[in-house]
Scaffold this active site. Structure first.
Site, PDB file in Angstrom:
ATOM      1  N   ASN A   7       0.932  -1.024   0.096  1.00 58.80           N
ATOM      2  CA  ASN A   7      -0.077   0.028  -0.095  1.00 58.80           C
ATOM      3  C   ASN A   7       0.899   1.211   0.007  1.00 58.80           C
ATOM      4  O   ASN A   7       1.793   1.349   0.491  1.00 58.80           O
ATOM      5  CB  ASN A   7      -1.056  -0.059   1.108  1.00 58.80           C
ATOM      6  CG  ASN A   7      -0.471  -0.401   2.469  1.00 58.80           C
ATOM      7  OD1 ASN A   7       0.479  -1.167   2.697  1.00 58.80           O
ATOM      8  ND2 ASN A   7      -1.145   0.300   3.339  1.00 58.80           N
TER       9      ASN A   7
ATOM     10  N   CYS B 133      -4.214   0.705  -2.391  1.00 59.54           N
ATOM     11  CA  CYS B 133      -4.176  -0.651  -1.723  1.00 59.54           C
ATOM     12  C   CYS B 133      -3.105  -1.634  -2.267  1.00 59.54           C
ATOM     13  O   CYS B 133      -2.559  -1.413  -3.392  1.00 59.54           O
ATOM     14  CB  CYS B 133      -5.529  -1.541  -1.634  1.00 59.54           C
ATOM     15  SG  CYS B 133      -6.837  -0.819  -0.690  1.00 59.54           S
TER      16      CYS B 133
ATOM     17  N   GLU C 188      -2.975  -4.699  -3.112  1.00 58.53           N
ATOM     18  CA  GLU C 188      -3.405  -5.362  -4.255  1.00 58.53           C
ATOM     19  C   GLU C 188      -3.647  -4.874  -5.442  1.00 58.53           C
ATOM     20  O   GLU C 188      -3.375  -5.586  -6.500  1.00 58.53           O
ATOM     21  CB  GLU C 188      -4.854  -6.110  -3.731  1.00 58.53           C
ATOM     22  CG  GLU C 188      -4.812  -7.216  -2.647  1.00 58.53           C
ATOM     23  CD  GLU C 188      -4.995  -6.102  -1.058  1.00 58.53           C
ATOM     24  OE1 GLU C 188      -4.717  -5.005  -1.214  1.00 58.53           O
ATOM     25  OE2 GLU C 188      -5.709  -6.604  -0.399  1.00 58.53           O
TER      26      GLU C 188
ATOM     27  N   CYS D 151     -10.693  -3.689  -4.109  1.00 54.43           N
ATOM     28  CA  CYS D 151      -9.797  -4.475  -4.664  1.00 54.43           C
ATOM     29  C   CYS D 151     -10.154  -5.748  -5.257  1.00 54.43           C
ATOM     30  O   CYS D 151      -9.686  -6.172  -6.169  1.00 54.43           O
ATOM     31  CB  CYS D 151      -8.484  -4.892  -3.399  1.00 54.43           C
ATOM     32  SG  CYS D 151      -7.685  -3.423  -3.312  1.00 54.43           S
TER      33      CYS D 151
ATOM     34  N   GLU E 230       0.192   5.259   0.579  1.00 46.91           N
ATOM     35  CA  GLU E 230      -0.520   6.318   1.100  1.00 46.91           C
ATOM     36  C   GLU E 230       0.019   7.400   0.477  1.00 46.91           C
ATOM     37  O   GLU E 230       0.655   7.808   0.094  1.00 46.91           O
ATOM     38  CB  GLU E 230      -0.692   6.166   2.825  1.00 46.91           C
ATOM     39  CG  GLU E 230      -1.277   4.693   3.335  1.00 46.91           C
ATOM     40  CD  GLU E 230      -1.617   4.532   4.634  1.00 46.91           C
ATOM     41  OE1 GLU E 230      -1.033   5.440   5.426  1.00 46.91           O
ATOM     42  OE2 GLU E 230      -2.077   3.614   4.867  1.00 46.91           O
TER      43      GLU E 230
HETATM   44  N1  THU Z   1      -5.320  -1.774   2.572  1.00 46.73           N
HETATM   45  C1  THU Z   1      -4.817  -2.490   1.357  1.00 46.73           C
HETATM   46  O1  THU Z   1      -3.487  -2.303   1.033  1.00 46.73           O
HETATM   47  N2  THU Z   1      -5.301  -3.515   0.962  1.00 46.73           N
HETATM   48  C2  THU Z   1      -6.672  -3.846   1.465  1.00 46.73           C
HETATM   49  O2  THU Z   1      -7.402  -4.684   0.870  1.00 46.73           O
HETATM   50  C3  THU Z   1      -7.412  -3.108   2.738  1.00 46.73           C
HETATM   51  C4  THU Z   1      -6.427  -1.837   2.946  1.00 46.73           C
HETATM   52  C5  THU Z   1      -4.621  -0.622   3.046  1.00 46.73           C
HETATM   53  C6  THU Z   1      -5.094   0.944   2.699  1.00 46.73           C
HETATM   54  C7  THU Z   1      -4.452   1.708   3.362  1.00 46.73           C
HETATM   55  O3  THU Z   1      -3.225   2.108   3.110  1.00 46.73           O
HETATM   56  C8  THU Z   1      -4.435   0.831   4.857  1.00 46.73           C
HETATM   57  O4  THU Z   1      -4.502  -0.709   4.242  1.00 46.73           O
HETATM   58  C9  THU Z   1      -5.565   1.099   6.004  1.00 46.73           C
HETATM   59  O5  THU Z   1      -6.575   1.079   5.323  1.00 46.73           O
END
Ligand code: THU
Length: 160
Positions: A62, A73, A75, A115, A64
């Protein structure tokens, strides 16, 4: 009116020691990716690893952003990397792991709804399902045969 049942099934492993060597290798790669996540806001680090039919492994984590919705995310970072670098190469398996610097994540963390929708496009495109394995940082792992089994009533191009 008639009631319909939508069934899905998954296998639950006690921990990584129960995984096959290939699944364990892919989960290790997802852990590697997770450790490079950029998640200064949520402190929730996610790693994803895709195994392709040409034996390439594509990683994502991820990413941000201070403008929160502009982040992405793990995935989707991984699937778009695979789609852009290896178009036409089938995906066999996806492993996902999540950890937090605030608390221990011991429950399996499945891909979020957005995702699942993004990933479903690739399962449909390649006309072959791919396995999905997901876990927290420690503990149980969920494994399913297909991404679409995680997304009943999904949207696809047949509606367009
Ligand atoms: N996140 C993912 O990378 N994948 C997911 O399927 C759920 C959430 C990340 C997004 C964000 O950076 C952090 O987790 C908190 O939501």
């Amino acid at each position: 009116m008639r009631k319909i049942e939508i069934a899905t099934s998954a296998v639950l492993f006690k921990d990584v020691s129960e995984l096959s060597s290939e699944d364990k290798m892919l989960m290790d790669k997802a852990v590697e990716a997770r450790k490079k996540a950029y998640a200064p806001y949520s402190k929730f680090n996610v790693g994803a690893a895709l195994l392709l039919e040409n034996n390439e492994i594509v990683l994502g984590n991820n990413q941000e952003n201070a403008a929160y919705p502009s982040g992405m995310c793990a995935e989707r970072v991984a699937i778009w990397k695979a789609g852009s670098e290896f178009p036409g190469v089938k995906i066999l398996k996806l492993a996902i792991t999540a950890s937090s610097t605030i608390k221990e994540v011991s429950k399996p963390v499945g891909p979020c709804g957005a995702c699942r929708q993004s990933l479903s496009e690739y399962e449909i495109k390649q006309k072959q399902s791919f396995e999905v394995l997901f876990m927290g940082e420690v503990g149980e792992i969920v494994k399913t045969d297909s991404l679409l089994s995680l997304l009943p009533f999904s949207f696809d191009s047949s509606y367009l």
